[in-house]
Design a protein around this motif. Structure first.
Motif, PDB file in Angstrom:
ATOM      1  N   ARG A 115       0.497  -1.384   0.164  1.00 27.43           N
ATOM      2  CA  ARG A 115      -0.061   0.460   0.437  1.00 27.43           C
ATOM      3  C   ARG A 115       0.987   1.520  -0.173  1.00 27.43           C
ATOM      4  NH1 ARG A 115      -0.972   3.549   3.632  1.00 27.43           N
ATOM      5  NH2 ARG A 115      -0.675   1.471   5.424  1.00 27.43           N
ATOM      6  N   ARG A 116       1.879   1.303   0.884  1.00 30.26           N
ATOM      7  CA  ARG A 116       2.679   2.070   1.302  1.00 30.26           C
ATOM      8  C   ARG A 116       3.671   2.399  -0.251  1.00 30.26           C
ATOM      9  NH1 ARG A 116       4.614   2.187   6.865  1.00 30.26           N
ATOM     10  NH2 ARG A 116       6.149   3.494   6.625  1.00 30.26           N
ATOM     11  N   VAL A 117       3.891   1.478  -1.166  1.00 33.53           N
ATOM     12  CA  VAL A 117       5.037   1.093  -1.896  1.00 33.53           C
ATOM     13  C   VAL A 117       4.140   2.337  -3.395  1.00 33.53           C
ATOM     14  CG1 VAL A 117       5.958   0.392  -3.949  1.00 33.53           C
ATOM     15  CG2 VAL A 117       6.912  -0.212  -1.441  1.00 33.53           C
ATOM     16  N   SER A 118       2.140   1.724  -3.562  1.00 32.61           N
ATOM     17  CA  SER A 118       2.089   2.240  -4.400  1.00 32.61           C
ATOM     18  C   SER A 118       1.362   3.593  -4.154  1.00 32.61           C
ATOM     19  CB  SER A 118       0.229   1.531  -4.076  1.00 32.61           C
ATOM     20  OG  SER A 118      -0.785   1.977  -5.458  1.00 32.61           O
ATOM     21  N   GLU A 119       0.980   4.263  -3.080  1.00 30.50           N
ATOM     22  CA  GLU A 119       1.100   5.114  -2.447  1.00 30.50           C
ATOM     23  C   GLU A 119       2.452   6.539  -2.801  1.00 30.50           C
ATOM     24  OE1 GLU A 119      -0.110   5.543   1.341  1.00 30.50           O
ATOM     25  OE2 GLU A 119      -2.497   4.808   1.111  1.00 30.50           O
ATOM     26  N   ALA A 120       3.655   5.992  -2.538  1.00 30.08           N
ATOM     27  CA  ALA A 120       4.708   6.929  -3.139  1.00 30.08           C
ATOM     28  C   ALA A 120       4.503   7.062  -4.684  1.00 30.08           C
ATOM     29  CB  ALA A 120       5.388   6.165  -1.780  1.00 30.08           C
ATOM     30  N   LEU A 121       4.649   5.974  -5.309  1.00 30.69           N
ATOM     31  CA  LEU A 121       4.407   6.151  -6.391  1.00 30.69           C
ATOM     32  C   LEU A 121       3.044   6.374  -6.814  1.00 30.69           C
ATOM     33  CD1 LEU A 121       5.399   2.751  -7.708  1.00 30.69           C
ATOM     34  CD2 LEU A 121       6.825   4.170  -8.203  1.00 30.69           C
ATOM     35  N   GLN A 122       1.850   6.604  -7.451  1.00 31.15           N
ATOM     36  CA  GLN A 122       1.073   7.489  -7.070  1.00 31.15           C
ATOM     37  C   GLN A 122       1.719   9.212  -7.025  1.00 31.15           C
ATOM     38  OE1 GLN A 122      -2.226   6.390  -4.982  1.00 31.15           O
ATOM     39  NE2 GLN A 122      -2.815   5.392  -6.927  1.00 31.15           N
ATOM     40  N   LEU A 123       2.167   9.508  -5.784  1.00 34.77           N
ATOM     41  CA  LEU A 123       2.540  10.909  -5.515  1.00 34.77           C
ATOM     42  C   LEU A 123       3.730  11.620  -6.505  1.00 34.77           C
ATOM     43  CD1 LEU A 123       3.133  10.592  -1.538  1.00 34.77           C
ATOM     44  CD2 LEU A 123       1.205  12.167  -2.801  1.00 34.77           C
ATOM     45  N   VAL A 124       4.682  10.317  -6.622  1.00 33.90           N
ATOM     46  CA  VAL A 124       5.301  10.928  -7.797  1.00 33.90           C
ATOM     47  C   VAL A 124       5.370  11.170  -9.075  1.00 33.90           C
ATOM     48  CG1 VAL A 124       7.368  10.981  -5.866  1.00 33.90           C
ATOM     49  CG2 VAL A 124       6.970   9.263  -8.011  1.00 33.90           C
ATOM     50  N   GLY A 125       3.947  10.257  -9.619  1.00 34.83           N
ATOM     51  CA  GLY A 125       3.694  10.100 -10.536  1.00 34.83           C
ATOM     52  C   GLY A 125       4.259   9.034 -11.624  1.00 34.83           C
ATOM     53  N   LEU A 126       4.334   8.246 -11.266  1.00 32.91           N
ATOM     54  CA  LEU A 126       5.635   6.759 -11.336  1.00 32.91           C
ATOM     55  C   LEU A 126       4.900   5.874 -10.780  1.00 32.91           C
ATOM     56  CD1 LEU A 126       8.891   7.686 -10.307  1.00 32.91           C
ATOM     57  CD2 LEU A 126       7.879   7.644 -12.854  1.00 32.91           C
ATOM     58  N   ASP A 127       2.903   5.915 -11.638  1.00 30.14           N
ATOM     59  CA  ASP A 127       2.331   4.201 -10.608  1.00 30.14           C
ATOM     60  C   ASP A 127       2.387   3.374 -11.976  1.00 30.14           C
ATOM     61  OD1 ASP A 127       1.144   6.879 -11.292  1.00 30.14           O
ATOM     62  OD2 ASP A 127      -0.619   5.901 -11.540  1.00 30.14           O
ATOM     63  N   SER A 150      11.827   7.851  -0.768  1.00 35.83           N
ATOM     64  CA  SER A 150      12.379   8.853   0.750  1.00 35.83           C
ATOM     65  C   SER A 150      10.957   9.002   1.082  1.00 35.83           C
ATOM     66  CB  SER A 150      12.671   9.845   0.546  1.00 35.83           C
ATOM     67  OG  SER A 150      12.129  10.916  -0.379  1.00 35.83           O
ATOM     68  N   LEU A 151       9.834   8.875   0.867  1.00 34.90           N
ATOM     69  CA  LEU A 151       8.686   9.683   0.988  1.00 34.90           C
ATOM     70  C   LEU A 151       7.990   7.868   1.613  1.00 34.90           C
ATOM     71  CD1 LEU A 151       6.643  11.960  -2.209  1.00 34.90           C
ATOM     72  CD2 LEU A 151       8.177  12.402   0.445  1.00 34.90           C
ATOM     73  N   VAL A 152       8.475   6.978   0.934  1.00 37.77           N
ATOM     74  CA  VAL A 152       7.928   5.552   1.400  1.00 37.77           C
ATOM     75  C   VAL A 152       7.306   5.013   3.225  1.00 37.77           C
ATOM     76  CG1 VAL A 152       9.474   3.443   1.468  1.00 37.77           C
ATOM     77  CG2 VAL A 152       7.009   3.515   0.502  1.00 37.77           C
ATOM     78  N   THR A 153       7.895   6.393   3.459  1.00 36.34           N
ATOM     79  CA  THR A 153       8.168   5.228   4.877  1.00 36.34           C
ATOM     80  C   THR A 153       7.558   7.006   5.793  1.00 36.34           C
ATOM     81  OG1 THR A 153      10.423   7.263   5.452  1.00 36.34           O
ATOM     82  CG2 THR A 153      11.065   4.944   5.034  1.00 36.34           C
ATOM     83  N   ARG A 181       4.728  20.263  -4.511  1.00 37.15           N
ATOM     84  CA  ARG A 181       2.888  20.080  -3.971  1.00 37.15           C
ATOM     85  C   ARG A 181       3.082  18.729  -3.105  1.00 37.15           C
ATOM     86  NH1 ARG A 181       1.310  15.030  -5.987  1.00 37.15           N
ATOM     87  NH2 ARG A 181       3.444  15.540  -6.885  1.00 37.15           N
ATOM     88  N   LEU A 182       4.766  18.470  -3.163  1.00 40.46           N
ATOM     89  CA  LEU A 182       4.273  17.385  -2.636  1.00 40.46           C
ATOM     90  C   LEU A 182       4.438  18.003  -0.800  1.00 40.46           C
ATOM     91  CD1 LEU A 182       6.658  15.051  -3.674  1.00 40.46           C
ATOM     92  CD2 LEU A 182       4.395  14.070  -3.614  1.00 40.46           C
ATOM     93  N   ARG A 183       5.218  18.790  -0.348  1.00 35.84           N
ATOM     94  CA  ARG A 183       5.442  19.444   0.850  1.00 35.84           C
ATOM     95  C   ARG A 183       3.881  20.226   1.077  1.00 35.84           C
ATOM     96  NH1 ARG A 183       6.502  25.608   1.218  1.00 35.84           N
ATOM     97  NH2 ARG A 183       6.758  25.603   3.682  1.00 35.84           N
ATOM     98  N   ARG A 184       3.082  20.201   0.423  1.00 35.78           N
ATOM     99  CA  ARG A 184       2.537  20.923   1.050  1.00 35.78           C
ATOM    100  C   ARG A 184       1.230  19.466   1.110  1.00 35.78           C
ATOM    101  NH1 ARG A 184       2.518  23.919  -3.447  1.00 35.78           N
ATOM    102  NH2 ARG A 184       0.717  22.979  -4.967  1.00 35.78           N
TER     103      ARG A 184
END
Length: 262
Positions: A115-127, A150-153, A181-184
């Protein structure tokens, strides 16, 4: 490293000093008397001439280097993650496996990790690139994968050591926007090292200017765009004024370093 979890700020640095090879003929005083406070949610950039200790300071906040004197205090509950200059992806592993690495090292359960890998990849547009090999990604996409790792944790404090320096200007600008955007979205505190005046002005709430030999803080400039950070800000007279102030501060910092060598 003298680290406390009682700091009210995200990061509190007091009287920090770093000497490499202390007590030896080739000793190098990398940092001296550095004081710096970073509030939760603040974006602070470090800028200065080569050799001023920007990366050394970042590594000490991360706990990768111990100070010779002084303290680095990280706020209670802060979860720290580091993005290096290079993407440093494992070439033998697919993108999802690269992003998952910190979770595997921490022993995170498989389902929660997915779940966390999927969310992190979506956040950076690499899903859509989870099963790609690193060699199949452009330089900008590789850096996105590194940021996803770095965001997955689920960090609250993101340390970034000139992550976009090797990219072309268009890609760099795009990733700067994505970082904001990620920061916000994640309410991240960011400590960011860069050599680019324009990148520092565009990204930062505050720019900390350092002088070299030995590295120390010599100026701080608050950046408060009247109409927000966007493409119009990049070409505005307000942006140019901030860039001129920062350029003047850097020239003064470089002059100080030259005088110290004289």
């Amino acid at each position: 490293m003298n680290t406390s979890t009682g700091a009210p700020n995200a990061v509190e640095i007091t009287g920090l000093k770093k000497i490499f090879n202390a007590g030896k003929p080739n000793a190098v005083e990398a940092l001296v008397d550095v004081d710096l406070s970073i509030a939760p949610g603040e974006f602070v950039s470090l800028i200065g001439p080569s050799g001023c200790g920007k990366s050394t300071l970042l590594n000490m906040v991360a706990g990768l280097l111990a100070p010779s004197a002084g303290q680095v205090q990280v706020g209670e509950g802060e979860r720290v993650s580091f993005v290096f200059q290079e993407a440093t992806l494992m070439p033998w592993a697919r993108v999802a496996a690269n992003v998952r690495l910190p979770l595997d090292l921490a022993g995170t359960a498989h389902d929660a990790g997915d779940r966390r890998v999927s969310e992190a990849l979506q956040l950076v547009g690499l899903d859509k690139f989870a099963n790609a090999w690193p060699r199949e990604l452009s330089g900008g996409m590789q850096m996105r994968a590194s940021i996803a790792r770095s965001l997955v944790t689920e960090p609250t404090l993101l340390l970034m050591d000139e992550p976009f320096g090797a990219l072309d200007e268009i890609t760099r600008n795009r990733l700067d926007d994505e970082l904001l955007r990620l920061r916000r979205e994640r309410n991240l505190t960011v400590l960011f090292v860069t050599h680019s005046i324009h990148e520092a002005v565009y990204l930062s709430d505050r720019v900390v200017v350092m002088a070299a030999r030995p590295g120390r803080v010599v100026d701080e400039i608050a950046i408060k765009p009247a109409a927000g950070r966007n493409d119009d800000f990049r070409v505005s007279t307000e942006f140019a004024a901030y860039a001129k102030r920062l350029q003047d501060a850097l020239l003064a910092a470089s002059s100080n370093a030259d005088e110290a060598l004289a």
